[in-house]
Write an enzyme that holds these catalytic residues in place. Sequence first.
Site, PDB file in Angstrom:
ATOM      1  N   VAL A 238       0.843  -1.198   0.000  1.00  0.00           N
ATOM      2  CA  VAL A 238       0.000   0.000   0.000  1.00  0.00           C
ATOM      3  C   VAL A 238       0.881   1.252   0.000  1.00  0.00           C
ATOM      4  CG1 VAL A 238      -2.003  -1.039   1.106  1.00  0.00           C
ATOM      5  CG2 VAL A 238      -0.171  -0.091   2.528  1.00  0.00           C
ATOM      6  N   ARG A 240       4.301   2.473  -2.254  1.00  0.00           N
ATOM      7  CA  ARG A 240       4.535   2.957  -3.604  1.00  0.00           C
ATOM      8  C   ARG A 240       4.998   1.796  -4.473  1.00  0.00           C
ATOM      9  NH1 ARG A 240       1.662   6.561  -2.872  1.00  0.00           N
ATOM     10  NH2 ARG A 240       2.028   8.803  -3.087  1.00  0.00           N
ATOM     11  N   ASP A 264      -1.999  -2.630  -4.226  1.00  0.00           N
ATOM     12  CA  ASP A 264      -2.815  -1.445  -4.475  1.00  0.00           C
ATOM     13  C   ASP A 264      -2.050  -0.374  -5.240  1.00  0.00           C
ATOM     14  OD1 ASP A 264      -5.326   0.018  -4.032  1.00  0.00           O
ATOM     15  OD2 ASP A 264      -4.125   1.332  -2.756  1.00  0.00           O
ATOM     16  N   GLU A 269       0.961   3.368 -13.345  1.00  0.00           N
ATOM     17  CA  GLU A 269      -0.476   3.444 -13.083  1.00  0.00           C
ATOM     18  C   GLU A 269      -1.145   4.355 -14.107  1.00  0.00           C
ATOM     19  OE1 GLU A 269      -1.157   4.556  -9.009  1.00  0.00           O
ATOM     20  OE2 GLU A 269      -0.024   2.870  -8.220  1.00  0.00           O
ATOM     21  N   HIS A 288      -5.232   1.422  -6.813  1.00  0.00           N
ATOM     22  CA  HIS A 288      -4.762   2.528  -5.964  1.00  0.00           C
ATOM     23  C   HIS A 288      -5.931   3.205  -5.246  1.00  0.00           C
ATOM     24  CE1 HIS A 288      -1.168   5.477  -5.476  1.00  0.00           C
ATOM     25  NE2 HIS A 288      -1.925   5.486  -4.399  1.00  0.00           N
ATOM     26  N   SER A 290      -6.854   2.085  -1.799  1.00  0.00           N
ATOM     27  CA  SER A 290      -6.903   1.665  -0.399  1.00  0.00           C
ATOM     28  C   SER A 290      -7.173   2.826   0.542  1.00  0.00           C
ATOM     29  CB  SER A 290      -5.600   0.962   0.001  1.00  0.00           C
ATOM     30  OG  SER A 290      -4.499   1.847  -0.095  1.00  0.00           O
TER      31      SER A 290
END
Length: 330
Positions: A238, A240, A264, A269, A288, A290
């Site tokens: 959670v 990077r 996550d 991304e 992404h 969370s």
Amino acid sequence: MNPSGAGRCAPVVAVVNYTDTPPERLSSLVGTEATLRAASTKVGLDAILPEARIVVVWAYKSDLLEGSWELAGDVEWVHVAAAGVDRPLFPKLVESSAVLTNAAGVFDRPMAEWVLMCILAYVKEFFDNVEYQREHRWVNREVGVLEGQKALVVGAGGVGRDVAHMLGLVGMEVRGVARSRRDGDPDFGTIHPIGDLAELLPEADYVICALPLTAATQGLFGGEEFALMKPTARFINVGRGASVDEEAMIAALKQGQIAGAALDVFVTEPLPPASPLWDLPNVFVSPHMSGSGFEERLAAQFLHNLRRWKAGRPLLNVVDKRLGFVPYRG
């Protein structure tokens, strides 16, 4: 440096946003306490930055501010509406006198809940039950319990602390890793230095990465680290994406070096459609999210700090621009 905001009734705040309109909730809460002007392009930011005393990077992955920084001569304070500041933190900002703050604290509890959800899903074999339901199969069996399971939380900032606290409440044995050793910590007991990671990884049932992205954490989890983990261990990220060597992680997952991963965050991304992570049966992909449910809290946090700035009081969540995060002051 403490920003000299005393006496300013309605400072101009340049908001780096996804559109040229300030976020609705931010505008609603701030009201007349500041003049919000938003930009989503360099042309737009160039037009508003010369008047600004404050910058809010709401679109936290944007690099617009770096390209326009030469126009930010009066900017005293830059606030990033995220916990990580790796994208908006650039050399000229580091060298400047501007104070940098982040949104530490806003995402801690939601992200800890997400980690607990993933661990519960693994322990109670939730993902297996979803598959059995699709197959119309009734598979009664024994599943695990959380009590006594060992979690290693790498990153002892706000998110890592809330993760440790929550996992401790359900009976897990939690250890923490940070830059340096600390004894008598209220959430971890002992926080181990990053140099002890190789000794701690083989003991963990769950390894949770809650690190900010800095030069020291880039690619921290690679082939050697995954090889040290139990074949029954799960990796949860959670922090990077770039703290992990994704190719090494994919190889470890395919070869059974680790049992699974709940992710996550990713190096790129959105996660590219061609990424093998989408199709690996032992991987849970989350976009992404969370820390979701945060806009109200982000706006309220900025308003609180804005009032401190206007009163000439020290700001909260001041980032050490050399380190790239808010140092723990406990």
